[in-house]
Design a protein around this motif. Structure first.
Motif, mmCIF file in Angstrom:
data_model
loop_
_atom_site.group_PDB
_atom_site.id
_atom_site.type_symbol
_atom_site.label_atom_id
_atom_site.label_comp_id
_atom_site.label_asym_id
_atom_site.label_seq_id
_atom_site.Cartn_x
_atom_site.Cartn_y
_atom_site.Cartn_z
ATOM 1 N N GLN A 22 0.830 -1.206 0.000
ATOM 2 C CA GLN A 22 0.000 0.000 0.000
ATOM 3 C C GLN A 22 0.860 1.249 0.000
ATOM 4 O OE1 GLN A 22 -2.859 0.188 3.196
ATOM 5 N NE2 GLN A 22 -3.769 2.107 2.475
ATOM 6 N N SER A 23 0.507 2.214 -0.832
ATOM 7 C CA SER A 23 1.265 3.455 -0.914
ATOM 8 C C SER A 23 0.698 4.536 -0.005
ATOM 9 C CB SER A 23 1.292 3.971 -2.359
ATOM 10 O OG SER A 23 1.992 5.198 -2.439
ATOM 11 N N SER A 24 -0.589 4.823 -0.144
ATOM 12 C CA SER A 24 -1.202 5.958 0.546
ATOM 13 C C SER A 24 -2.418 5.520 1.347
ATOM 14 C CB SER A 24 -1.645 7.018 -0.467
ATOM 15 O OG SER A 24 -0.571 7.455 -1.255
ATOM 16 N N ARG A 43 9.015 1.157 -2.398
ATOM 17 C CA ARG A 43 9.588 2.163 -1.492
ATOM 18 C C ARG A 43 8.713 3.404 -1.339
ATOM 19 N NH1 ARG A 43 14.672 4.929 -4.815
ATOM 20 N NH2 ARG A 43 13.426 5.934 -6.444
ATOM 21 N N VAL A 44 7.675 3.558 -2.193
ATOM 22 C CA VAL A 44 6.836 4.758 -2.148
ATOM 23 C C VAL A 44 5.706 4.521 -1.142
ATOM 24 C CG1 VAL A 44 5.544 6.428 -3.506
ATOM 25 C CG2 VAL A 44 7.431 5.182 -4.546
ATOM 26 N N SER A 45 6.090 4.435 0.119
ATOM 27 C CA SER A 45 5.148 4.148 1.194
ATOM 28 C C SER A 45 5.758 4.638 2.503
ATOM 29 C CB SER A 45 4.849 2.647 1.250
ATOM 30 O OG SER A 45 3.859 2.368 2.214
ATOM 31 N N THR A 79 1.285 1.602 6.630
ATOM 32 C CA THR A 79 1.146 0.139 6.562
ATOM 33 C C THR A 79 1.500 -0.570 7.858
ATOM 34 O OG1 THR A 79 3.431 -0.182 5.833
ATOM 35 C CG2 THR A 79 1.772 0.245 4.122
ATOM 36 N N GLY A 80 2.208 0.098 8.748
ATOM 37 C CA GLY A 80 2.686 -0.551 9.961
ATOM 38 C C GLY A 80 3.991 -1.287 9.787
#
Length: 357
Positions: free
Chosen positions: A64-66, A104-106, A111-112
């Motif tokens: 997940q990103s956003s 890497r865009v997270s 996400t935890g």
């Protein structure tokens, strides 16, 4: 001459026109990555497109990103998507799910978990988090033994997508997300079989696509690519060689389509058109650039050999975009402030064109 309004056979689907609604993040999902009734209305309003490609859908929580983006990795998410796909089909449309692993865009606040990537190299820029934009963190480099699991996550999500009623899936291999990171020469600093040479840098993309084809079939599998794109600080060396090698491998997998963004000059894109023997979708203008795709851009790329044309932002403010393109009526402007605003304003509130006497 091929018209934007000619029908086209894509796998088992007959598209009534050559217009593709490109994937666009709108962050309207409910808690738990669940699709909503508003999302069903949004996509159903745009079902006159030859093909809809959904917003990016994470294949795992790690991907997940956003905040506010939907998923396809739990039974609850599958159930939540079914009314969306049913609404599109009831309105006569066809819809693929775009599977987007952020890499890497997270951010751990989203996400935890610490984001994963080919190498421990942070993306350039700020990422969205539940408390607002924050600098992209340094990701954890995947161990060699972990990489196949991430490739398989696309296939597992694809199976869930079909269960949810989608007609197929598009792997997001563009714009600086995980597949794009493996293709990159500055985000991917690996020295194992997934890094270094062109052959090694395309390996993850090929394995992800191959696993998805094995899971749901080539006719239900597409991939989006951004040759030479620089999103999130990505750099790619040897762009023509890299993408020629990738498309050559993908051709052997008999996928439904390749979806190219205009992130390289025409010479590069036309060279890739000659390499790719299958269906080509082209987004004729740079995503998020100063210009939106219009009829002239679409007609030009149909002449250059694309079979299908992707339209992005124009679909946000114009649920009846196909008819506007057909009749030449004005394309309504979009309110950029509501791209990621949440709620129905700027989402379900754009009307169809009102003809006056």
């Amino acid at each position: 001459m091929t018209s934007l309004f000619d029908s086209y056979r894509l796998g088992d689907l007959t598209l009534p026109n050559r217009v593709v609604m490109a994937p666009m993040t709108r962050v309207r999902a409910a808690a738990g990555g669940l699709a909503t009734a508003s999302m069903a209305t949004y996509y159903a309003q745009r079902a006159t497109a030859g093909l809809i490609v959904s917003e990016g859908v994470q294949p795992s929580l790690l991907g997940q990103s956003s905040p506010g983006t939907p998923g396809l990795h739990t039974d609850e998410q599958v159930a939540a998507w079914r009314p969306v796909t049913a609404a599109v089909h009831t309105n006569g449309g066809r819809i693929f799910a775009q599977l987007m692993h952020s890499g890497r865009v997270s951010h751990p606040d989203t996400t935890g978990s610490r984001p994963v990537a080919p190498s421990a190299v942070a993306a350039v820029g700020e990422v969205f988090t539940p408390t607002g934009p924050q600098p992209a963190p340094v990701p954890r480099a995947l161990e060699s033994a972990e990489v196949p699991e991430q490739a398989r996550s696309y296939a597992e999500a694809a199976l869930r997508a079909i269960d949810a009623g989608f007609d197929g899936v598009e792997l997001h291999g563009a714009n600086g997300y995980l597949i794009s990171q493996f293709l990159s020469s500055n985000a991917n600093l690996r020295t194992d079989r997934y890094g270094g040479s062109v052959t090694n840098r395309i390996r993850f993309a090929v394995e992800a696509v191959a696993a998805t084809v094995d899971a749901v079939g080539g006719a239900r599998t597409g991939i989006r690519l951004s040759p030479g794109g620089t999103f999130w600080g990505i750099e790619e060396s040897d762009v023509p060689e890299l993408y020629t090698a990738l498309l050559t491998e993908l051709a052997g997998l008999d996928v439904a389509y390749v979806h190219l963004e205009a992130t390289a000059d025409d010479d590069v894109l036309l060279g890739l058109r000659r390499t790719w023997p299958g269906t080509l979708v082209v987004n004729p203008v740079l995503p998020m650039g100063p210009k939106q795709t219009g009829r002239t851009d679409a007609d030009r790329w149909l002449e250059l050999g694309a079979e299908l044309i992707g339209f992005g932002r124009a679909f946000i403010a114009n649920p009846d975009l196909v008819e506007r393109l057909r009749t030449g009526v004005p394309i309504a402007p979009v309110d950029e402030a509501t791209y990621y605003h949440g709620g129905d304003a700027g989402y379900l509130t754009y009307p169809s064109y009102q003809h006056t006497a």
